[in-house]
Design an enzyme around this catalytic site. Structure first.
Site, mmCIF file in Angstrom:
data_model
loop_
_atom_site.group_PDB
_atom_site.id
_atom_site.type_symbol
_atom_site.label_atom_id
_atom_site.label_comp_id
_atom_site.label_asym_id
_atom_site.label_seq_id
_atom_site.Cartn_x
_atom_site.Cartn_y
_atom_site.Cartn_z
ATOM 1 N N GLY A 73 0.810 -1.217 0.000
ATOM 2 C CA GLY A 73 0.000 0.000 0.000
ATOM 3 C C GLY A 73 0.840 1.261 0.000
ATOM 4 N N CYS A 74 1.911 1.254 0.765
ATOM 5 C CA CYS A 74 2.783 2.429 0.856
ATOM 6 C C CYS A 74 3.524 2.667 -0.460
ATOM 7 C CB CYS A 74 3.756 2.276 2.016
ATOM 8 S SG CYS A 74 2.903 2.138 3.607
ATOM 9 N N THR A 75 3.906 1.599 -1.123
ATOM 10 C CA THR A 75 4.563 1.725 -2.427
ATOM 11 C C THR A 75 3.578 2.254 -3.461
ATOM 12 O OG1 THR A 75 6.104 -0.046 -1.869
ATOM 13 C CG2 THR A 75 5.837 0.467 -4.211
#
Length: 180
Positions: A73-75
């Site tokens: 998700g962060c990527t």
């Protein structure tokens, strides 16, 4: 010696639980739309100091907190901001990411995904604490984004776990700034 009634036990247990929850809640509340953004400074991936006070009044700041470098998700969120950066810069928006990861971790994350904006290493969680973005039971930030206007006030907040929601809502909020 008189034995107390067990009927008061649930009341005492509930009072104890209420007191315990006050002690474990996070110290800082999440600022609200219309609030002055908490002013902070932090070190980026290269050890350079970023000061929000130096940017407020010159640029709109899209400040986003995220849990961890190199997670799916962060990527997705970071790459989404990367892909939109030229349009955001045309709209006078500076993107700044913040997580508890180290500068070294941020350097690798930036290199692996060709990120084109600073990531602040909030290893002690002070910036996340000021914005109420620290997860209650973990030493990491939750996914929450703040759009800070030229006047230093928060004009939009996205506080949902979905990276896609952050990308969409922040773009809509930035586009709304042009119209106002």
């Amino acid at each position: 010696m008189k034995i107390r009634s067990l009927r008061s036990l649930p009341v005492m247990v509930m009072a104890f639980m209420a007191a315990a929850s006050l002690l474990t809640s996070h110290a800082a509340e999440t600022p609200k739309v219309g609030d002055k953004a908490p002013i902070f400074e932090g070190k980026d991936q290269d050890g350079k100091t970023f000061k929000l006070a130096d940017v407020v009044g010159k640029k709109v700041v899209l400040l986003y907190f995220y849990p961890k470098d190199e997670t799916p998700g962060c990527t997705k969120e970071a790459c989404g901001f990367r892909d939109r950066i030229s349009d955001l810069k045309k709209q006078n928006v500076e993107v700044v990411g913040v997580s508890f990861d180290s500068s070294e971790s941020h350097q690798k994350f930036i290199a692996n995904h060709q990120l084109n904006f600073p990531l602040l290493a909030d290893t002690d969680g002070k910036i996340a604490e000021e914005y109420g973005a620290k997860m209650k039971d973990r030493n990491m930030a939750r996914r929450v984004s703040f759009l800070i206007g030229l006047d230093g006030k928060i004009v939009h907040i996205t506080d949902k776990p979905s990276a896609e929601t952050h990308l969409t809502e922040m773009q809509t909020a930035v586009d709304g700034l042009k119209k106002s």
